[in-house]
Design a protein around this motif. Structure first.
Motif, PDB file in Angstrom:
ATOM      1  N   GLU A 103      -4.335  -5.399  12.205  1.00  0.00           N
ATOM      2  CA  GLU A 103      -3.613  -5.863  11.064  1.00  0.00           C
ATOM      3  C   GLU A 103      -3.879  -5.850   9.778  1.00  0.00           C
ATOM      4  N   ARG A 104      -5.076  -5.869   9.343  1.00  0.00           N
ATOM      5  CA  ARG A 104      -5.536  -5.691   7.957  1.00  0.00           C
ATOM      6  C   ARG A 104      -5.297  -4.205   7.555  1.00  0.00           C
ATOM      7  N   LEU A 105      -5.580  -3.158   8.456  1.00  0.00           N
ATOM      8  CA  LEU A 105      -5.196  -1.835   8.098  1.00  0.00           C
ATOM      9  C   LEU A 105      -3.821  -1.619   7.874  1.00  0.00           C
ATOM     10  N   ASP A 106      -2.971  -2.143   8.590  1.00  0.00           N
ATOM     11  CA  ASP A 106      -1.796  -2.184   8.598  1.00  0.00           C
ATOM     12  C   ASP A 106      -1.227  -2.787   7.308  1.00  0.00           C
ATOM     13  N   TYR A 107      -1.606  -3.756   6.757  1.00  0.00           N
ATOM     14  CA  TYR A 107      -1.248  -4.121   5.351  1.00  0.00           C
ATOM     15  C   TYR A 107      -1.696  -3.468   4.366  1.00  0.00           C
ATOM     16  N   LYS A 108      -2.910  -2.837   4.418  1.00  0.00           N
ATOM     17  CA  LYS A 108      -3.464  -2.099   3.418  1.00  0.00           C
ATOM     18  C   LYS A 108      -2.583  -0.777   3.204  1.00  0.00           C
ATOM     19  N   ILE A 109      -2.188  -0.155   4.481  1.00  0.00           N
ATOM     20  CA  ILE A 109      -1.479   0.936   4.391  1.00  0.00           C
ATOM     21  C   ILE A 109       0.141   0.925   3.931  1.00  0.00           C
ATOM     22  N   GLU A 110       0.434  -0.445   4.177  1.00  0.00           N
ATOM     23  CA  GLU A 110       1.891  -0.763   3.597  1.00  0.00           C
ATOM     24  C   GLU A 110       1.825  -0.850   2.189  1.00  0.00           C
ATOM     25  N   ARG A 111       0.493  -1.373   1.616  1.00  0.00           N
ATOM     26  CA  ARG A 111       0.505  -1.607   0.259  1.00  0.00           C
ATOM     27  C   ARG A 111       0.349  -0.009  -0.290  1.00  0.00           C
ATOM     28  N   TYR A 112       0.021   0.819   0.311  1.00  0.00           N
ATOM     29  CA  TYR A 112      -0.503   2.221  -0.341  1.00  0.00           C
ATOM     30  C   TYR A 112       0.895   2.999  -0.270  1.00  0.00           C
ATOM     31  N   GLU A 113       1.739   2.509   0.810  1.00  0.00           N
ATOM     32  CA  GLU A 113       3.227   3.341   0.839  1.00  0.00           C
ATOM     33  C   GLU A 113       4.076   2.863  -0.173  1.00  0.00           C
ATOM     34  N   GLN A 114       3.890   1.434  -0.392  1.00  0.00           N
ATOM     35  CA  GLN A 114       4.810   0.817  -1.615  1.00  0.00           C
ATOM     36  C   GLN A 114       4.304   1.448  -2.934  1.00  0.00           C
ATOM     37  N   ALA A 115       2.912   1.481  -3.145  1.00  0.00           N
ATOM     38  CA  ALA A 115       2.493   2.158  -4.365  1.00  0.00           C
ATOM     39  C   ALA A 115       3.060   3.645  -4.713  1.00  0.00           C
ATOM     40  N   VAL A 116       3.106   4.535  -3.366  1.00  0.00           N
ATOM     41  CA  VAL A 116       3.559   5.966  -3.494  1.00  0.00           C
ATOM     42  C   VAL A 116       5.054   5.672  -3.899  1.00  0.00           C
ATOM     43  N   VAL A 117       5.711   4.847  -3.192  1.00  0.00           N
ATOM     44  CA  VAL A 117       7.187   4.862  -3.711  1.00  0.00           C
ATOM     45  C   VAL A 117       7.381   4.348  -5.204  1.00  0.00           C
ATOM     46  N   ILE A 118       6.655   3.650  -5.328  1.00  0.00           N
ATOM     47  CA  ILE A 118       6.907   3.236  -6.886  1.00  0.00           C
ATOM     48  C   ILE A 118       6.148   4.348  -7.895  1.00  0.00           C
ATOM     49  N   LYS A 119       5.065   5.070  -7.568  1.00  0.00           N
ATOM     50  CA  LYS A 119       4.667   6.123  -8.432  1.00  0.00           C
ATOM     51  C   LYS A 119       5.802   7.254  -8.234  1.00  0.00           C
ATOM     52  N   GLU A 120       6.576   7.418  -7.048  1.00  0.00           N
ATOM     53  CA  GLU A 120       7.470   8.596  -7.067  1.00  0.00           C
ATOM     54  C   GLU A 120       8.826   8.102  -7.921  1.00  0.00           C
ATOM     55  N   ASN A 121       9.164   6.694  -7.740  1.00  0.00           N
ATOM     56  CA  ASN A 121      10.330   6.327  -8.716  1.00  0.00           C
ATOM     57  C   ASN A 121       9.996   6.471 -10.363  1.00  0.00           C
ATOM     58  N   GLU A 122       8.926   6.291 -10.789  1.00  0.00           N
ATOM     59  CA  GLU A 122       8.461   6.459 -11.916  1.00  0.00           C
ATOM     60  C   GLU A 122       8.541   7.912 -12.470  1.00  0.00           C
ATOM     61  N   LEU A 123       8.052   8.900 -11.442  1.00  0.00           N
ATOM     62  CA  LEU A 123       8.080  10.336 -11.968  1.00  0.00           C
ATOM     63  C   LEU A 123       9.610  10.739 -12.137  1.00  0.00           C
ATOM     64  N   ARG A 124      10.403  10.130 -11.125  1.00  0.00           N
ATOM     65  CA  ARG A 124      11.843  10.429 -11.053  1.00  0.00           C
ATOM     66  C   ARG A 124      12.574  10.151 -12.739  1.00  0.00           C
ATOM     67  N   ARG A 125      11.960   9.051 -12.876  1.00  0.00           N
ATOM     68  CA  ARG A 125      12.416   8.413 -14.295  1.00  0.00           C
ATOM     69  C   ARG A 125      12.001   9.024 -15.313  1.00  0.00           C
ATOM     70  N   THR A 126      11.084   9.730 -15.451  1.00  0.00           N
ATOM     71  CA  THR A 126      10.460  10.538 -16.367  1.00  0.00           C
ATOM     72  C   THR A 126      10.864  11.979 -16.467  1.00  0.00           C
ATOM     73  N   ASP A 127      11.644  12.536 -15.484  1.00  0.00           N
ATOM     74  CA  ASP A 127      12.107  13.639 -15.088  1.00  0.00           C
ATOM     75  C   ASP A 127      13.586  13.691 -15.701  1.00  0.00           C
ATOM     76  N   ASP A 128      14.143  12.544 -15.729  1.00  0.00           N
ATOM     77  CA  ASP A 128      15.731  12.281 -15.879  1.00  0.00           C
ATOM     78  C   ASP A 128      15.855  12.469 -17.564  1.00  0.00           C
TER      79      ASP A 128
END
Length: 128
Positions: A103-128
């Motif tokens: 359960e703790r690993l699932d939580y940590k993985i979910e947090r990293y997945e969210q961080a990846v999505v945020i980072k990808e969104n930030e990169l898209r914004r800078t490309d626009d």
């Protein structure tokens, strides 16, 4: 069955099977006229039992105690039951610990997945 056949059937090395026999985890295996081990169906049941218990994490010492009690006959039934009950309780506790860790690993993985999505969104914004 030969030791090679038993080894293949149960996924254990011949050395492990010899060790289990030497320390008394499985009964002494009969040998044919040539001195080669000849495993019976009953021997194989012991191998399967020990493999199952070992893969669950039961210590060799506990299994040796169990087999020793078994060899003493019916007067040790209660002691064998108690030993197995204690081991079961310990396994359930380990299982709960593992569940919490997953359960703790699932939580940590979910947090990293969210961080990846945020980072990808930030990169898209800078490309626009």
């Amino acid at each position: 069955m030969t030791i090679t056949e038993v080894s293949k059937k149960y996924g254990l090395s011949a050395d492990t099977l010899r060790y289990y026999e030497r320390v008394g985890l499985i009964p002494e295996v009969n040998r044919n006229k040539s001195g080669i081990r000849d495993y019976t169906e009953e021997d194989c049941k012991w191998v399967e039992f020990i493999k199952c218990m070992r893969s669950a994490g039961l210590p060799i010492e506990v299994l040796i105690e169990y087999v020793t009690l078994f060899k003493q006959g019916n007067e040790t039934i209660e002691a064998r039951k108690e030993l197995l009950t204690d081991q079961r309780k310990q396994l359930v506790e380990k299982m709960e610990d593992i569940k919490k860790t997953i359960e703790r690993l699932d939580y940590k993985i979910e947090r990293y997945e969210q961080a990846v999505v945020i980072k990808e969104n930030e990169l898209r914004r800078t490309d626009d």
